[in-house]
Motif scaffolding. Structure first.
Motif, PDB file in Angstrom:
ATOM      1  N   SER A   3       0.822  -1.214   0.000  1.00  0.00           N
ATOM      2  CA  SER A   3       0.000   0.000   0.000  1.00  0.00           C
ATOM      3  C   SER A   3       0.851   1.257   0.000  1.00  0.00           C
ATOM      4  N   VAL A   4       0.266   2.305  -0.552  1.00  0.00           N
ATOM      5  CA  VAL A   4       0.915   3.613  -0.587  1.00  0.00           C
ATOM      6  C   VAL A   4      -0.012   4.603   0.121  1.00  0.00           C
ATOM      7  N   ILE A   5       0.496   5.275   1.134  1.00  0.00           N
ATOM      8  CA  ILE A   5      -0.281   6.325   1.810  1.00  0.00           C
ATOM      9  C   ILE A   5       0.046   7.643   1.111  1.00  0.00           C
ATOM     10  N   ILE A   6      -0.991   8.388   0.754  1.00  0.00           N
ATOM     11  CA  ILE A   6      -0.769   9.697   0.123  1.00  0.00           C
ATOM     12  C   ILE A   6      -1.599  10.735   0.875  1.00  0.00           C
ATOM     13  N   THR A   7      -0.919  11.722   1.453  1.00  0.00           N
ATOM     14  CA  THR A   7      -1.660  12.794   2.128  1.00  0.00           C
ATOM     15  C   THR A   7      -1.990  13.877   1.099  1.00  0.00           C
ATOM     16  N   GLY A   8      -3.149  14.504   1.277  1.00  0.00           N
ATOM     17  CA  GLY A   8      -3.541  15.573   0.355  1.00  0.00           C
ATOM     18  C   GLY A   8      -3.790  15.044  -1.043  1.00  0.00           C
ATOM     19  N   LEU A  72      -6.213   1.927  10.064  1.00  0.00           N
ATOM     20  CA  LEU A  72      -5.959   1.242   8.782  1.00  0.00           C
ATOM     21  C   LEU A  72      -6.301  -0.244   8.869  1.00  0.00           C
ATOM     22  N   PRO A  73      -7.084  -0.733   7.921  1.00  0.00           N
ATOM     23  CA  PRO A  73      -7.425  -2.160   7.934  1.00  0.00           C
ATOM     24  C   PRO A  73      -6.167  -3.026   7.764  1.00  0.00           C
ATOM     25  N   GLN A  74      -6.168  -4.146   8.465  1.00  0.00           N
ATOM     26  CA  GLN A  74      -5.007  -5.039   8.444  1.00  0.00           C
ATOM     27  C   GLN A  74      -4.703  -5.520   7.021  1.00  0.00           C
ATOM     28  N   ASP A  75      -5.744  -5.685   6.213  1.00  0.00           N
ATOM     29  CA  ASP A  75      -5.484  -6.225   4.870  1.00  0.00           C
ATOM     30  C   ASP A  75      -4.821  -5.206   3.945  1.00  0.00           C
ATOM     31  N   LEU A  76      -4.625  -3.974   4.429  1.00  0.00           N
ATOM     32  CA  LEU A  76      -3.873  -3.005   3.611  1.00  0.00           C
ATOM     33  C   LEU A  76      -2.388  -2.981   3.966  1.00  0.00           C
ATOM     34  N   MET A  77      -2.013  -3.770   4.955  1.00  0.00           N
ATOM     35  CA  MET A  77      -0.591  -3.869   5.297  1.00  0.00           C
ATOM     36  C   MET A  77       0.102  -4.800   4.303  1.00  0.00           C
ATOM     37  N   PRO A  78       1.377  -4.688   4.041  1.00  0.00           N
ATOM     38  CA  PRO A  78       2.295  -3.693   4.569  1.00  0.00           C
ATOM     39  C   PRO A  78       2.168  -2.338   3.869  1.00  0.00           C
ATOM     40  N   ILE A  79       2.711  -1.316   4.534  1.00  0.00           N
ATOM     41  CA  ILE A  79       2.775   0.019   3.951  1.00  0.00           C
ATOM     42  C   ILE A  79       4.132   0.162   3.264  1.00  0.00           C
ATOM     43  N   ASP A  80       4.136   0.138   1.968  1.00  0.00           N
ATOM     44  CA  ASP A  80       5.412   0.257   1.246  1.00  0.00           C
ATOM     45  C   ASP A  80       5.921   1.699   1.262  1.00  0.00           C
ATOM     46  N   ILE A  81       4.990   2.635   1.075  1.00  0.00           N
ATOM     47  CA  ILE A  81       5.424   4.027   0.856  1.00  0.00           C
ATOM     48  C   ILE A  81       4.489   4.995   1.572  1.00  0.00           C
ATOM     49  N   LEU A  82       5.066   5.990   2.191  1.00  0.00           N
ATOM     50  CA  LEU A  82       4.302   7.145   2.684  1.00  0.00           C
ATOM     51  C   LEU A  82       4.695   8.340   1.821  1.00  0.00           C
ATOM     52  N   ILE A  83       3.721   8.966   1.176  1.00  0.00           N
ATOM     53  CA  ILE A  83       4.010  10.182   0.402  1.00  0.00           C
ATOM     54  C   ILE A  83       3.435  11.378   1.151  1.00  0.00           C
ATOM     55  N   THR A 118       4.435  10.998   9.883  1.00  0.00           N
ATOM     56  CA  THR A 118       5.692  10.244   9.757  1.00  0.00           C
ATOM     57  C   THR A 118       5.960   9.491  11.068  1.00  0.00           C
ATOM     58  N   ARG A 119       5.730  10.165  12.192  1.00  0.00           N
ATOM     59  CA  ARG A 119       5.929   9.504  13.487  1.00  0.00           C
ATOM     60  C   ARG A 119       5.013   8.283  13.621  1.00  0.00           C
ATOM     61  N   ALA A 120       3.782   8.433  13.134  1.00  0.00           N
ATOM     62  CA  ALA A 120       2.818   7.324  13.270  1.00  0.00           C
ATOM     63  C   ALA A 120       3.138   6.146  12.350  1.00  0.00           C
ATOM     64  N   VAL A 121       3.742   6.434  11.201  1.00  0.00           N
ATOM     65  CA  VAL A 121       3.966   5.372  10.208  1.00  0.00           C
ATOM     66  C   VAL A 121       5.292   4.632  10.440  1.00  0.00           C
ATOM     67  N   ILE A 122       6.281   5.310  10.977  1.00  0.00           N
ATOM     68  CA  ILE A 122       7.612   4.674  11.139  1.00  0.00           C
ATOM     69  C   ILE A 122       7.541   3.342  11.909  1.00  0.00           C
ATOM     70  N   PRO A 123       6.809   3.263  13.023  1.00  0.00           N
ATOM     71  CA  PRO A 123       6.789   1.957  13.725  1.00  0.00           C
ATOM     72  C   PRO A 123       6.272   0.819  12.840  1.00  0.00           C
ATOM     73  N   LEU A 124       5.308   1.127  11.975  1.00  0.00           N
ATOM     74  CA  LEU A 124       4.797   0.078  11.075  1.00  0.00           C
ATOM     75  C   LEU A 124       5.891  -0.366  10.107  1.00  0.00           C
ATOM     76  N   MET A 125       6.612   0.604   9.582  1.00  0.00           N
ATOM     77  CA  MET A 125       7.676   0.265   8.616  1.00  0.00           C
ATOM     78  C   MET A 125       8.818  -0.471   9.312  1.00  0.00           C
ATOM     79  N   LYS A 126       9.119  -0.053  10.537  1.00  0.00           N
ATOM     80  CA  LYS A 126      10.191  -0.760  11.275  1.00  0.00           C
ATOM     81  C   LYS A 126       9.799  -2.212  11.494  1.00  0.00           C
ATOM     82  N   ALA A 127       8.532  -2.424  11.852  1.00  0.00           N
ATOM     83  CA  ALA A 127       8.071  -3.802  12.099  1.00  0.00           C
ATOM     84  C   ALA A 127       8.120  -4.633  10.814  1.00  0.00           C
ATOM     85  N   GLN A 128       7.836  -4.007   9.689  1.00  0.00           N
ATOM     86  CA  GLN A 128       7.883  -4.714   8.394  1.00  0.00           C
ATOM     87  C   GLN A 128       9.318  -5.025   7.972  1.00  0.00           C
TER      88      GLN A 128
END
Ligand code: NDP
Ligand code: 8X3
Length: 255
Positions: A3-8, A72-83, A118-128
């Motif tokens: 998944s790709v998170i895109i703000t705005g 975020l629903p579990q089935d959208l994990m992993p988060i590959d990219i935060l934009i 960014t603070r909220a997403v980093i732990p998810l990426m670290k876990a991945q």
């Protein structure tokens, strides 16, 4: 791709990134304040056969941003990219004529909003064990221009934060990139001037970048092999050198 998170994602570069990554069959996680636009975008991009999760989020609201990531629903994990794209400019003029409300909106969106998510997403990426954080900066963060004071300062702050973040994340396999555009024809100038006619004039007499041009650059950074980190990509129209020099305004004034 995951998944790709895109703000705005309700307009301009964010919307173009959503389309670019949907074409690559990435699932999308989108936010913005104008939910009706996200709904229409999601409807359109579903044609690519991707899952799309969208939510009305104001990036200035730290609790709202944290709740968005927690929801975020579990089935959208992993988060590959935060934009980190959501951002804006308000006004253009000398500092002493500045409007506090405008300053707060720029600082709270362009800097603090990026920090919150960014603070909220980093732990998810670290876990991945991997991830990629791509932030839309600006040439305004490299070189300020007259009247750009607070907006330019927010983008300079982002430039510095990206460098820090890259150091903070050493050893995590999380990539950090900033894509820094010059003039892109979006709703940006309309938001800045609150005046559609004045906004149009910004782009008259030269060929600006399109939101799709920037989305292609973001996509390029994201699709390098995982051992390749592009720290910074600066992209301007051919007719623009920097915020103050372009073919239209400068060509006749060359020494
Ligand atoms: P647009 O105005 O077209 O898009 C801005 C996006 O940011 C919209 O989707 C808007 O959504 C969102 N946004 C703004 N404030 C908030 C907020 N508080 N919470 C959530 N979302 C928000 O402009 P661009 O596409 O051009 O801008 C995107 C990024 O590119 C910005 O960071 C901008 O600084 C940067 N940039 C733009 C350049 C240009 O020339 N256009 C050049 C260099 C950088 P909504 O209003 O629905 O909340
Ligand atoms: C937007 C480009 O030059 O208007 O960041 O600041 S500029």
């Amino acid at each position: 791709m995951g998944s790709v998170i895109i703000t705005g994602a309700s307009s301009g570069i964010g919307m173009a990134c959503a389309e670019r990554f949907a074409r690559d069959h990435c699932n999308l996680i989108l936010n913005a304040r104008r939910e009706d636009r996200l709904e229409r975008l999601a409807e359109r991009l579903k044609l690519y056969g991707v899952a799309i999760y969208y939510k009305k989020v104001d990036m200035r609201d730290s609790d709202g941003v944290t709740a968005f990531i927690r929801s975020l629903p579990q089935d959208l994990m992993p988060i590959d990219i935060l934009i980190n794209n959501a951002g804006l400019s308000r006004g253009l003029g000398p500092l002493d004529a500045g409007v506090l409300e405008d300053w707060n909106e720029m600082i709270d969106t362009n800097i603090k909003g990026v920090l919150y998510i960014t603070r909220a997403v980093i732990p998810l990426m670290k876990a991945q064990g991997y991830g990629h954080i791509i932030t839309i900066g600006s040439i305004a963060g490299h070189e300020p221009y007259p009247g750009g004071n607070v907006y330019c300062a927010t983008k300079a702050a982002i430039k510095s934060l990206n460098k820090s973040l890259r150091m903070d994340l050493v050893g995590t396999n999380i990539r950090v990139t900033s894509v820094d555009p010059g003039m892109v024809e979006t709703e940006f100038s309309e938001v800045r001037f609150r005046d559609a006619q004045r906004a149009q004039k910004v782009y008259q007499g030269l060929k600006p970048l399109t939101a799709g041009d920037v989305a292609d650059a973001v996509h390029f950074c994201a699709t390098r092999p995982r051992h390749v980190n592009i720290e910074n990509l600066v992209i301007t129209p051919t007719q623009q050198v920097n915020a103050m020099i372009n073919d239209r305004d400068y060509a006749g004034k060359k020494p």
